[in-house]
Scaffold this active site. Sequence first.
Site, PDB file in Angstrom:
ATOM      1  N   SER A  25      43.709  29.851  44.095  1.00 42.27           N
ATOM      2  CA  SER A  25      44.577  30.564  45.060  1.00 42.27           C
ATOM      3  C   SER A  25      43.903  31.467  46.043  1.00 42.27           C
ATOM      4  O   SER A  25      44.292  31.730  47.047  1.00 42.27           O
ATOM      5  CB  SER A  25      45.856  31.106  44.623  1.00 42.27           C
ATOM      6  OG  SER A  25      45.749  32.250  43.981  1.00 42.27           O
ATOM      7  N   GLY A  26      42.863  32.005  45.484  1.00 37.48           N
ATOM      8  CA  GLY A  26      42.093  33.044  46.400  1.00 37.48           C
ATOM      9  C   GLY A  26      42.433  34.291  45.737  1.00 37.48           C
ATOM     10  O   GLY A  26      41.880  35.567  46.310  1.00 37.48           O
ATOM     11  N   HIS A  61      31.721  34.235  37.348  1.00 37.62           N
ATOM     12  CA  HIS A  61      32.331  35.378  37.814  1.00 37.62           C
ATOM     13  C   HIS A  61      31.713  36.699  37.653  1.00 37.62           C
ATOM     14  O   HIS A  61      31.642  37.527  38.540  1.00 37.62           O
ATOM     15  CB  HIS A  61      33.925  35.517  36.939  1.00 37.62           C
ATOM     16  CG  HIS A  61      34.793  34.811  37.318  1.00 37.62           C
ATOM     17  ND1 HIS A  61      35.984  35.206  38.522  1.00 37.62           N
ATOM     18  CD2 HIS A  61      35.319  33.595  37.078  1.00 37.62           C
ATOM     19  CE1 HIS A  61      36.584  34.245  38.696  1.00 37.62           C
ATOM     20  NE2 HIS A  61      36.420  33.116  37.772  1.00 37.62           N
TER      21      HIS A  61
END
Length: 587
Positions: free
Chosen positions: A7-8, A44
């Site tokens: 979703s950001g 990440h």
Amino acid sequence: MLGGQKSGKSGLAARRAEASGRPVVVVAPAVVRDEEFAARVERHRADRPAHWRTLETFDLAAAVADAGAGTFVLVDALDTWLAETLESSGVFVGDDVPDPARRVRAEDGVVAALRAFTGAVAALDVDVLVIAGQPGLGVHAGGPGARLYVDVHGRAVQSLSAAADEALLVVGGRVVRLEPDVPPGVSASGTSPSSGPVAAPPAGDLATPADAATPEGSSSLGGFAPPGEPTIAVRPETGQSAAGASVDPPLREHGDTQVPAGMVDLAVNVQPGPPSWLADRLAAAVRDLAAYPDDRAARAAAAARHGRPAEECLVVDGAAEAFWLLARVLRPRLAACVHPSFTEPEAALRAAGLPGVRVLRDAEQGWRLDPSSVPEAADLVVLGRPDNPTGVLDPAETVAALVRPGRIVVVDEAFAEFLDDADGVAGRRDLPGVLAVRSLTKLWGLAGLRVGYVVGPPDLVGRLAAERRPWSVNSLALTAIEALTSPVAEDERRARATAVAGLRAELIAGLRAVGGLEVWDAHANFVLVRSGRPGLRDRLLEHGLAARRADTFPGLDDRAVRVAVRDRATNQRLIAALRTIEERGSA
């Protein structure tokens, strides 16, 4: 910060962390069980700035303590922590739950761990942002174990949300602010117009109003502003009016609402009404009210006052209109509001749904702004000069140090009329991207007429002019602007400012002679006073004096008040009352 997969939310959370200006500590509670997940974790980690620190742990409370005071802790993410916590209790997502008692123990263990976590946050000067999925928005869970996960996830999110300054939902990289449930008849600040403060919910499920001011030195869960300060709201366009429920009520409270009947007004920082010659000119202009307003002469006069062409000036319906217009038109990616200061700019940014951060002045530094405290990512910076309520006058070099390519600096010069040289930053055409907002209401006693203007680069002024409604400034206000910015008014302006400066110096000297008070130098028609004990405004009311609340200004609390500079007799009455208050308090 809630959101579905991809979703950001992680990117938005990372930008908030970096914009905080604090050392960032990432808490990554994850167990790597396959190559794809290992690669995902590594991506990440590689995306994070090199100066960020990472803690790979499931003990969230211990992670906060390990991160230490003054940090920004980013928990990425709640979902992996929750899944592993449940599995360590013998409950596996997607499988049957063999023992209802085990389910209860697992769920209670999750809640207990989260309470320990929020307790650790509250005990430290630390900002925390938790990233979480929102599985309840997706496909319905298939088995008892999966349904349990959704149930416990919902309880965990509600527990964190109740303790947080704000809760955000991210959809497609866009942010929606989730409002707390407010009972009918209760304002968003937690008070009822008729019954006063509302009783707090039971401990552990405290639903704090999302934007309520928190005391100096406290911690925040979910914010990215300095300690104890909630962030400016991130809010979508909703079609609601700008003055609707989307704005934090304390930000919209001003001195004109704080003077009970029969009290001496020290809250409103406006000088007595306009001079007789201006009143006569306004009376004469009434005869021409059948014509539509024409702002060309007023714009030209205000611009010429600062050595600018007319296209670099926009007349406004009071300075406050300028801030709401700026928020709606400029729409920054990240706004920085310098506080304590006039709160309408932040209120306007909140109502427009724009992200931002508070930058706090330091009382120990005489409230002077350190330009390096403003995040580099901020593409809009708002500050006051002279500042309200601190009275500090930052050097023009401080404003110049804030200038960056792609950044707009808005300087609130509503009280510049009280300076010896009233030209201010408005006269600095050499500062690219700087807009000066001026008010003529304070010194000339015209608060009811709403007279102000904005000066700055022609491209920015043109953008503002193109987006405003027609005839937004009435003919009488235009008459006043033209008259008060002409050279013939300068001698009287200077005389009025000099008279205020003399009374202010006497007031400050008298206040400093009272033991137990902190008093700062000021450059306008008010003075900030702080006692060592809370409730200073209420104690002044007992003496018939209504001072301006300071606890609605971010960075201040109810130990402080702002007092207007009045005539000598009124100033002496204030000094005597404060002396009595402080002597009683020390007895």
